[in-house]
Write an enzyme that holds these catalytic residues in place. Structure first.
Site, PDB file in Angstrom:
ATOM      1  CB  SER A   1      30.651  39.719  40.515  1.00 46.83           C
ATOM      2  OG  SER A   1      31.812  40.670  40.406  1.00 46.83           O
TER       3      SER A   1
ATOM      4  CE1 TYR B   1      32.237  37.623  35.459  1.00 46.09           C
ATOM      5  CE2 TYR B   1      32.729  39.531  36.776  1.00 46.09           C
ATOM      6  CZ  TYR B   1      32.635  38.177  36.490  1.00 46.09           C
ATOM      7  OH  TYR B   1      32.666  37.445  37.875  1.00 46.09           O
TER       8      TYR B   1
END
Lengths: 437, 246
Positions: free
Chosen positions: B138, B151
């Protein structure tokens, strides 16, 4: 489920706000909420039948999986959010086609059932619902009803054409038809008036699977009701020419502040379009996409009507009344000066629709669209309603954003019977309007 | 035809990639936690053209099952040449800040389970001297930000691990592809307000498949995230720490 959005229907009128709930898993339950629910497919209904102001829209586009396809029998089962375009892309190369297709392939399977859509072959094949073998209906009490012409038949008849009000169609199974190739052998015939239209249509319905006419409704007097009649059949296996699928699509990037459709552009377009063919009749082999879906090649074409959107008007007038009532409608429109950019005329056949609230009925159907010019447009459409009501016809809910509760009840006298099958947690802007709730 | 193991196969991006692979007639082995959903996706992919589709229901956090998983996949597909790792959870930052256990759980799902699986995959591909490893990391892993740094930490670990793995496996002819999506409109992100920066999973999927075909190393999708993240990474920490909107 916190996503709130101003969702538009295809006519971009009215403007409503609702919470979105996106479905991805067909095994999932309905969301727990105190607000009314309404399934929403690809938003191609024109008016407010796919809107639920202040409520929840159950977005079904995430339910886009094929479940089973038998390439021998042409039976297709898939989730309700699959687009007809996606079905065609898969089955046409395998020699199958939809039994009935509306004028855009960008509708979901669930939407096609909930509006019991029709196509250019209504006189041969009836409505979309006639070819639905079964579907699963998820009710807010958690039950899943399997509905077909032989199981839960009352739920089947209530849900086909039931505007999404009876529950959520989760998946459906349809019968497809065989084709030899993706081409249509078509003819376009110029006609000078309504009499000629009815004559050409009567002459064509036996020999041609697909028939429809475009009308020049900017013309008055002697030219009133002139237009182009299109008819076609699936091309034979040994097809002389093999046109390619159209590639590349244009898109209208934004809605201009005012409508690009006005009395001047309308008159010009209609005159040019009518005279685009010099001979009375032309023949062509066409790919199915431009034949069935001419407007799909211009994405977001609904934006040309500007910020205020537009109003579609489609009515059906039964039997012997059709001719005179159509003339009366066209005269009123021509007189108003608010002619329609696209006017479509077709003869519906005698095959009865399976849904209680289905719109098609034997007779003639006329479809028009008008830029939303405020009260004047609404007054015109109300005056058209009066003609339709007198002739014993009906206006199509999937395209409507304004018919009065009184007119709806005249057009669909079976509504009390249907109402008993509405899911207690489901509702729509359209339904609250015509029920005056 | 490729023989592809897809972990996290019920995720929206993985499903969109699988459809593109199915349309090429590939062999697919789908792994996820939800059996009903896996079966629904498998049936769909078969109709869309996948030559073979098999499924296995597994929580990828159960690392002790990884070796067996690879054996099952290779047996079912008659070999294995591509692994797509697409599972993940979007850690709720505020909740993580209040719970070490939750933070560790998120790191386990988004980083440790990936590292564990890839350790086995890397050795297998290295010995067969062929294979492609595709992992969805990501843009959040490019720099820790207050809104989602748990995250981001997991994704940073994955991106770093892949960078090292790529260098190590290059000699063996094994390709490692790091995918860095920006905001993607999927069920995982359903509670976020959307704006024009958000991409559809179909768009991300076509970028992934194109990158697989072209043998790319690191792909931002959509592509504008590469310059955006370059700028974000270039901001000095002294300034970055006061930019509360990022």
């Amino acid at each position: 489920m916190t996503e709130r959005a101003a969702t538009l229907s295809w006519g971009r009128y009215p403007r409503t706000r609702q919470t979105l709930f996106r479905y991805h898993d067909r095994h999932a339950t309905l969301p727990a909420t105190e607000y009314p629910l309404l399934p929403y497919g690809n938003g191609r209904s024109y008016g407010d039948s796919c809107l639920n102001d202040g409520g929840v829209l159950l977005h079904t586009r995430g339910l886009d999986r094929f479940i089973a396809f038998d390439a021998v029998t042409g039976v297709m089962r898939c989730e309700a959010g699959v687009l007809l375009a996606e079905i065609l892309a898969l089955v046409v190369p395998q020699g199958w086609f939809l039994m009935v297709t509306p004028g855009t392939q960008f509708v979901t399977l669930g939407g096609a059932i909930a509006n019991d859509v029709h196509g250019k072959n209504h006189h041969r094949a009836g409505t979309f619902g006639a070819h639905v073998r079964c579907f699963e209906l998820l009710r807010s009490d958690g039950s899943r009803l399997r509905c077909s012409p032989t199981e839960n038949t009352d739920w089947f008849a209530a849900t086909v054409g039931g505007l999404g009000l009876t529950g959520l169609i989760v998946w459906a199974e349809i019968q497809l038809r065989r084709i030899a190739n993706p081409w249509i052998a078509s003819e376009t015939i110029r006609f000078g008036g309504l009499d000629e239209f009815f004559a050409v249509s009567a002459d064509s319905d036996d020999d041609y699977e697909y028939t429809v006419a475009w009308l020049d409704c900017a013309s008055r007097g002697a030219a009133l009701g002139r237009g182009l009649f299109m008819r076609g059949n699936h091309a034979p296996a040994l097809c002389a020419t093999q046109p390619r699928a159209p590639t590349g699509r244009l898109s209208v990037p934004f809605a201009p502040p005012c409508s690009l459709i006005n009395s001047w552009s309308l008159k010009t377009f209609n005159t040019l379009y009518y005279h685009r063919q010099r001979t009375r009749i032309t023949r062509a082999i066409a790919h199915y996409a431009p034949f069935f879906y001419p407007l799909d090649s211009l994405l977001a074409w609904n934006r040309i009507y500007g910020r205020h959107g537009f109003l579609q008007y489609q009515c059906a007038i039964p039997g012997a009344q059709g001719h005179a009532a159509t003339r009366e409608l066209l005269e009123r429109i021509a007189h108003s000066g608010m002619g329609s950019f696209l006017a479509v005329l077709k003869i519906f056949g005698a095959i009865p629709a399976v849904g209680w609230l289905s719109f098609p009925r034997p007779g003639v159907t006329l479809a028009l669209d008008f830029p939303n010019q405020g009260p004047a447009t609404f007054r015109l459409l109300e005056s058209l309603d009066a003609v339709v009501a007198t002739a014993g016809g009906a206006v199509y809910p999937a395209k409507d954003a304004r018919m009065s509760a009184l007119r709806f009840r005249e057009f669909f006298p079976q509504w009390p019977h249907f109402r008993a099958y509405i899911d207690p947690r489901f509702s729509s802007s359209f339904w609250r309007r015509v029920m005056e709730e | 035809m490729r023989k592809v193991l897809i972990v996290g196969a019920t995720s929206a991006i993985a499903e969109a990639v699988a459809r593109l692979l199915a349309a090429r007639g590939d062999f697919l082995y789908l792994v996820g936690r939800r059996a009903e959903m896996l079966e629904a996706i498998a049936a769909d992919l078969r109709i869309r053209g996948a030559a073979r589709v098999q499924t296995e229901t597994l929580d990828i956090n159960t690392i002790e099952h990884h070796a067996a998983l690879l054996d099952h996949a290779a047996a079912a597909l008659g070999g294995l040449d591509t692994v797509l790792v697409a599972h993940g959870t979007l850690s709720e930052q505020a909740a993580c800040q209040q719970s070490v256990a939750l933070t560790f759980q998120e790191l386990h799902t988004n980083a440790l389970s990936v590292i564990a699986l890839l350790t086995l995959v890397a050795n297998r591909f290295e010995s067969q001297r062929a294979g492609t490893i595709v992992v969805i990391s990501s843009v959040a892993g490019d720099r820790g930000r207050q809104s989602n740094y748990v995250y981001g930490t997991a994704k940073a670990a994955v991106s770093s691990f892949l960078s090292g793995l790529r260098q190590r496996l290059h000699q063996a002819g094994v390709r490692v592809l790091t995918i860095k999506p920006g905001f993607v409109d999927t069920p995982m992100t359903r509670d976020f307000a959307k704006n024009p920066l958000w991409a559809k999973p179909e768009r991300v999927a076509s970028d992934i498949v194109r990158a697989m075909e072209k043998g790319k190393d690191v792909v931002y999708t959509p592509g504008f995230w590469r310059p955006v993240m370059w700028i974000i990474k270039s901001i000095p920490e002294r300034i970055f720490k006061s930019l509360s909107f990022l």
